[in-house]
Design a protein around this motif. Structure first.
Motif, mmCIF file in Angstrom:
data_model
loop_
_atom_site.group_PDB
_atom_site.id
_atom_site.type_symbol
_atom_site.label_atom_id
_atom_site.label_comp_id
_atom_site.label_asym_id
_atom_site.label_seq_id
_atom_site.Cartn_x
_atom_site.Cartn_y
_atom_site.Cartn_z
ATOM 1 N N PRO A 239 0.811 -1.215 0.000
ATOM 2 C CA PRO A 239 0.000 0.000 0.000
ATOM 3 C C PRO A 239 0.848 1.270 0.000
ATOM 4 O O PRO A 239 1.920 1.324 0.600
ATOM 5 N N GLY A 240 0.334 2.291 -0.682
ATOM 6 C CA GLY A 240 0.963 3.600 -0.671
ATOM 7 C C GLY A 240 0.226 4.532 0.274
ATOM 8 O O GLY A 240 -0.682 4.128 1.015
ATOM 9 N N VAL A 241 0.583 5.800 0.207
ATOM 10 C CA VAL A 241 -0.059 6.788 1.079
ATOM 11 C C VAL A 241 -1.541 6.927 0.731
ATOM 12 O O VAL A 241 -2.382 7.111 1.615
ATOM 13 N N ALA A 242 -1.868 6.825 -0.557
ATOM 14 C CA ALA A 242 -3.279 6.923 -0.960
ATOM 15 C C ALA A 242 -4.111 5.847 -0.279
ATOM 16 O O ALA A 242 -5.249 6.099 0.155
ATOM 17 N N GLU A 243 -3.554 4.632 -0.163
ATOM 18 C CA GLU A 243 -4.276 3.549 0.509
ATOM 19 C C GLU A 243 -4.377 3.794 2.013
ATOM 20 O O GLU A 243 -5.374 3.436 2.647
ATOM 21 N N SER A 244 -3.348 4.402 2.593
ATOM 22 C CA SER A 244 -3.430 4.772 4.015
ATOM 23 C C SER A 244 -4.593 5.729 4.245
ATOM 24 O O SER A 244 -5.369 5.575 5.204
ATOM 25 N N LEU A 245 -4.714 6.706 3.375
ATOM 26 C CA LEU A 245 -5.803 7.676 3.486
ATOM 27 C C LEU A 245 -7.163 6.997 3.306
ATOM 28 O O LEU A 245 -8.106 7.276 4.057
ATOM 29 N N ASP A 246 -7.246 6.104 2.327
ATOM 30 C CA ASP A 246 -8.508 5.388 2.101
ATOM 31 C C ASP A 246 -8.892 4.565 3.331
ATOM 32 O O ASP A 246 -10.069 4.516 3.725
ATOM 33 N N TRP A 247 -7.909 3.905 3.920
ATOM 34 C CA TRP A 247 -8.183 3.063 5.087
ATOM 35 C C TRP A 247 -8.670 3.900 6.263
ATOM 36 O O TRP A 247 -9.663 3.565 6.924
ATOM 37 N N ALA A 248 -7.989 5.007 6.508
ATOM 38 C CA ALA A 248 -8.390 5.877 7.612
ATOM 39 C C ALA A 248 -9.801 6.420 7.396
ATOM 40 O O ALA A 248 -10.617 6.462 8.334
ATOM 41 N N GLN A 249 -10.117 6.811 6.169
ATOM 42 C CA GLN A 249 -11.456 7.345 5.888
ATOM 43 C C GLN A 249 -12.518 6.260 6.030
ATOM 44 O O GLN A 249 -13.634 6.533 6.503
ATOM 45 N N ALA A 250 -12.191 5.031 5.617
ATOM 46 C CA ALA A 250 -13.140 3.924 5.765
ATOM 47 C C ALA A 250 -13.434 3.660 7.240
ATOM 48 O O ALA A 250 -14.593 3.429 7.632
#
Length: 290
Positions: A239-250
């Motif tokens: 995962p990249g930073v974009a996936e980190s952001l997606d996970w946190a938002q989820a």
């Protein structure tokens, strides 16, 4: 287009939401100061494209983006003639001329700026100044790379029917590559080079908090820590930073304030994109969140 120092550029980038480390700030500063293209390589999700977006916003310049893909050619990247409008124009000339059309004058009138459709590379030469993002150059082929070399060298292009178009102010060029193939040395020699790593833990927490203001410090730290552990695993797509952001938002959308095994299992599809990776991680959730 002036920047006093790498530190000043880092401050300007931070003001528009891009948190640059010393290496990125120095590379960006030198690209601006020396007027050289910046070639950024790194794993997907390390912020290469975001850097170009941040530079454009921080420097107050428009961003022009060329998304490379397999089979891209000069016509798609540079210009095309608006054939339907040319045809309509020619018919209008014929109707107005009552059969006495001056063929040479009509032909010349067809190849003017009025009928020229500027694609990203030509638009970058016409727009002064600007940031030109050539995204994922590794997806293009050798012929397109060779074409791009000439444009980078001369900051100009000659259109046979129209003439030369030269940049009044050369664009700040940012090229990105996910290294799906090696880009030729001839292109790299013309650029400043920077390899982007995933952010360290502290910087990733800061990125999460900056991009998602309602994200609590505890959850941000837990997500960042878990993502760093995922990157250390042998995954098909780390995962990249974009996936980190997606996970946190989820997690926030589910009303979670902390990351536990149950919440992680329910939301892994936000951060992992291959079934093999999901199976591998689900078997090790306890270690991931320890």
């Amino acid at each position: 287009m002036t920047v006093e120092s790498p530190e000043k550029l880092a401050e300007a980038l931070e003001a528009v939401g891009y948190l640059a480390d010393d290496g990125i700030a120095t590379a960006g500063f030198l690209a601006v100061a020396l007027g050289r293209p910046l070639f950024c390589e790194g794993e997907p999700g390390t912020g290469k494209t975001s850097l170009a977006l941040g530079l454009a916003e921080a420097l107050g310049m428009p961003l022009i983006r060329l998304q490379c893909h397999e089979g891209i050619d000069a016509a798609q990247a540079l210009y095309e003639w608006d054939f339907p409008r040319q045809l309509l124009h020619l018919r209008a000339l014929e109707a107005a001329g009552d059969g006495g059309l001056d063929v040479e004058a009509a032909e010349q009138s067809l190849y003017t700026e009025r009928f020229l459709l500027s694609r990203p590379l030509l638009k970058a030469l016409q727009t002064a100044p600007c940031v030109l993002l050539v995204d994922e150059i590794d997806r293009a082929d050798d012929e397109f790379e060779a074409f791009l070399l000439q444009l980078l060298d001369e900051n100009a292009v000659t259109i046979p029917e129209f003439g030369e178009v030269r940049a009044e102010h050369p664009p700040l060029v940012v090229l990105t590559s996910n290294r799906t193939r090696e880009v030729h040395d001839a292109l790299k020699r013309r650029c400043l080079y920077h390899w982007l790593e995933h952010p360290d833990l502290g910087r990733e927490v800061e990125i999460l908090r900056r991009k998602i203001p309602r994200l609590g410090e505890t959850l941000a730290a837990q997500v960042a820590t878990a993502v760093h552990r995922l990157r250390a695993m042998e995954l098909l797509k780390p995962p990249g930073v974009a996936e980190s952001l997606d996970w946190a938002q989820a997690l926030l959308a589910l009303g979670m304030s902390e990351l536990d095994a149950a919440a992680a299992a329910r939301t892994l599809g936000s951060v992992l994109k291959y079934s093999e990776d999901l199976d591998r991680v689900r078997a090790k959730l306890d270690k991931l969140l320890a």
